[in-house]
Design an enzyme around this catalytic site. Sequence first.
Site, short mmCIF file in Angstrom:
data_model
loop_
_atom_site.label_atom_id
_atom_site.label_comp_id
_atom_site.label_asym_id
_atom_site.label_seq_id
_atom_site.Cartn_x
_atom_site.Cartn_y
_atom_site.Cartn_z
N GLU A 495 0.84 -1.20 0.00
CA GLU A 495 0.00 0.00 0.00
C GLU A 495 0.88 1.25 0.00
O GLU A 495 1.73 1.41 0.87
CB GLU A 495 -0.90 -0.01 1.23
CG GLU A 495 -1.84 -1.21 1.26
CD GLU A 495 -2.31 -1.56 2.67
OE1 GLU A 495 -2.15 -0.73 3.57
OE2 GLU A 495 -2.82 -2.68 2.85
N GLU A 526 -4.10 -6.83 3.07
CA GLU A 526 -2.86 -7.41 3.59
C GLU A 526 -2.70 -8.92 3.34
O GLU A 526 -1.61 -9.35 2.94
CB GLU A 526 -2.72 -7.11 5.09
CG GLU A 526 -2.35 -5.67 5.40
CD GLU A 526 -3.52 -4.71 5.35
OE1 GLU A 526 -3.30 -3.49 5.49
OE2 GLU A 526 -4.67 -5.18 5.17
N GLN A 548 1.99 -1.95 5.71
CA GLN A 548 2.29 -0.56 6.03
C GLN A 548 2.66 -0.33 7.49
O GLN A 548 3.60 0.41 7.79
CB GLN A 548 1.09 0.31 5.65
CG GLN A 548 1.42 1.78 5.55
CD GLN A 548 0.34 2.54 4.80
OE1 GLN A 548 -0.66 2.94 5.38
NE2 GLN A 548 0.54 2.72 3.51
N ASP A 551 0.90 -3.07 13.20
CA ASP A 551 -0.43 -3.46 13.67
C ASP A 551 -1.19 -4.23 12.60
O ASP A 551 -2.00 -5.11 12.91
CB ASP A 551 -1.24 -2.21 14.03
CG ASP A 551 -0.61 -1.42 15.16
OD1 ASP A 551 -0.94 -1.68 16.31
OD2 ASP A 551 0.24 -0.56 14.86
N TYR A 552 -0.96 -3.88 11.33
CA TYR A 552 -1.72 -4.50 10.25
C TYR A 552 -1.24 -5.90 9.91
O TYR A 552 -1.87 -6.61 9.11
CB TYR A 552 -1.68 -3.61 9.00
CG TYR A 552 -2.25 -2.23 9.22
CD1 TYR A 552 -3.02 -1.92 10.35
CD2 TYR A 552 -2.03 -1.20 8.30
CE1 TYR A 552 -3.54 -0.66 10.55
CE2 TYR A 552 -2.55 0.07 8.50
CZ TYR A 552 -3.30 0.34 9.63
OH TYR A 552 -3.81 1.59 9.82
N ILE A 553 -0.12 -6.30 10.50
CA ILE A 553 0.32 -7.69 10.38
C ILE A 553 -0.77 -8.63 10.90
O ILE A 553 -0.90 -9.78 10.44
CB ILE A 553 1.64 -7.90 11.17
CG1 ILE A 553 2.81 -7.29 10.41
CG2 ILE A 553 1.89 -9.36 11.45
CD1 ILE A 553 3.29 -8.07 9.21
N HIS A 593 -1.64 2.54 15.43
CA HIS A 593 -0.41 2.73 14.66
C HIS A 593 0.85 2.64 15.51
O HIS A 593 1.93 2.98 15.05
CB HIS A 593 -0.44 4.08 13.93
CG HIS A 593 -1.52 4.19 12.92
ND1 HIS A 593 -2.81 4.54 13.24
CD2 HIS A 593 -1.52 3.97 11.58
CE1 HIS A 593 -3.56 4.54 12.14
NE2 HIS A 593 -2.80 4.20 11.13
#
Length: 804
Positions: A495, A526, A548, A551-553, A593
């Site tokens: 992203e 993701e 990005q 946390d988005y893992i 974040h």
Amino acid sequence: MHTKSSSTLSLSFTEFKEQVLSDYKIAFMSRECSLAGRREVLTGKAKFGIFGDGKELAQLAWARVFEKGDFRSGYYRDQTFMFAVDCYKISEFFSGLYAFTDINEEPFSAGRQMGGHFATHSLNEDGSWKVLSDQINSASDISPTAGQIPRLVGLAQASKIYKNITELKNRTNFSKNGNEVAWGTIGNASTSEGLFFESINAAGVLQVPMVISVWDDDYGISVHNKHHTTKESISEVLAGFQRTETAKGFEILKVKGWDYLALIETYEKANKIARKEHVPVIIHVTELTQPQGHSSSGSHERYKNEERLLWERDFDCNKKFKQFIIDSNLATDDEIKTIEKEIKKEVRTVKNATWKRFISVVINEQLDALTYYKPIIQKSTQSVFIKTIVSELEAKNEPLRKNILETGRKILRYIAHEDFPEKTAMINWLNGYQESLRPKFSAHLTNENEDRATYIDEVIPSYDNDAPMVDGRIVLRDNFDKIFETIPETLIFGEDVGYIGDVNQGLEGLQEKYGAIRVADTGIREPSIIGQGIGMALRGLRPIAEIQYLDYILYCLQTLSDDLACLRYRTFGKQKAPLIIRTRGHRLEGIWHSGSPMGGIIHLLRGVHVLVPRNMTKAAGFYNTLLASDEPALVVECLNGYRLKEKLPNNLGEFKTPIGYAEVLKEGKDITLVSYGSTLRLVEKAAKELLIVGINAEIIDVQSLVPFDLDHAIAKSVSKTSRILFIDEDMPGGATGYMLQQALDVQQIFKYLDSAPQTLSAQPHRPAFGTDGDYFSKPSIDDIFEKAYAIMHESDPAKFPKLR
């Protein structure tokens, strides 16, 4: 393998007859294996069985158009296909059922996966790549529902990469001008998963040569389609993806799973569209059956009414196929019965021979064990009890290795206070036996060859005398520039990665220089980003997938854990996917974040290197090291470090940060402070304040959480300081708990400690927003100072009086 043809319609009658009868033999043989497999489970010889009965005919049509170099990414119903393309033998079917721990007998996983999970060998014995473009390829299956679909996107995308990147035209061992198709399979119920929909959307956007077969037998275990899918039809739900003359999308085809000619025509059409036009295709195969139910765990008679069961008996694809053969005068009923009789005999004979080979190995080990166990009976004062358990082992006609080891370990409890030569001999044998078995169940979690990443030596960054101080992001950017210039297999995507050069400009200007295929933007998705990376890595490319924020893992942990992390393990070292995941985290502000969920990551991603560089030079060095090896890794860059100044090295692309080795940042004698990432900057500041009050702390940057401190820098430090404090910003008991466990269990630092080892982590909640939120949520300089001071107070209260 049956003879392939460009079109069934071009065959002579004799050729067509040979093709049909060959297909029937494979279909009947596959079904007979399924039936025999269920019986083996019910008799106790196998633990569990899940089979491909009811899906035979469609898979024969699919096998006819599958070419060398193509990749399959399917699920555990595809046994007929694997038989048809000569990647599966009857003996291997039963070896998988029995969990035969011999890679030569059970080539997909050496007994580590349950039967029906297929994989071809992509690697030679030394870990180097085979010529994938000259063989049939199957990515290793996983059980989690729809988990095979994200990687399918990447397997297909690799063809697009090889076709369009001029520098890769000579990589013919992986691709022949991008001609390969990636073929996926999924059950109708599993299309309800978000992974399926996300990946479908990604493939439609990317326009890659991918064909997905949906095996639709109207149920998902006991649950009917009406509970899974709107309109009870996935092809109707996906109708909006249908391509038009003016808009790109999917080609969507629908065919009945018992109609032999229609299936062949449909798969030939799908193959042509995907292979020639690089357009993704969905084939919705309907009116399939599942004669034995979902698995050996239960019977489908419990949830299907009599009307449905009757329909399934009438529309069983093998039964319809047989009738088609007779009605078309391709064979008589008697001729078919003769074929069936021969196949039944073959399956039975091979099954028995496979079981005999499997059990004879363990029986020989049982006999070997008894030669050491029996003499103990004559020598021990506990002979009455020992004789009983030894007799129980001896009486087992079909022993397990578990039985052999359990017996020996129980004997040791009885003779713990006795000493005689036979005991010593038994202990030596038992230890050797257990160690000899361990690799069968535990080897190949990571690369065990001589080219492993942990064997790559550190190369120190070098600097010109007038080296400029630049933002950390510039070090990264210029290092990536050198990587893309020198390694054409590399590409990066995620992203905001492409046009703006990522959210922190660590890739600034690189899309313009290297093109939108190698430095690519993606949608917000993701799991399919990770899937793209896995699939491309399986085909010899060196993808860097960017997520990005750390946390988005969490969005893609399932794909990372169930597919990437265990790939080498579950294939017994026969497949690899050296995907690099780039992300950023630590020490920002706010719930979404600034998380540092390292505890979850390091436990769920064993098999993936987890690297936590403290600055961008260290991060760049990790990328260089990883690209010199062939192992998957997650690199967590410091989110608040991109604008901090660092010297610009003059050996970009060459310097390497060692994987698995800690670094001592400051020598000290009173206490060891261990941390990583952004938190180290706070530790360094706290250490300066500790010096003011007479505490000289040693600081260790672990750099790599998995693997962890391989040369035991922590133990060496504690042997000098006698005290230790682990600090990070993860939840209590997370990465600090893991580091403490490694230091205690592996490095045995307790031998050197004068004070209890301690940890300092964040609060057990997400960090609150704002500067004060960070101060109260995560360890501060004050927290680190006071925790270290308190440890010193305990050892010398007079010198370090209590602060409060």
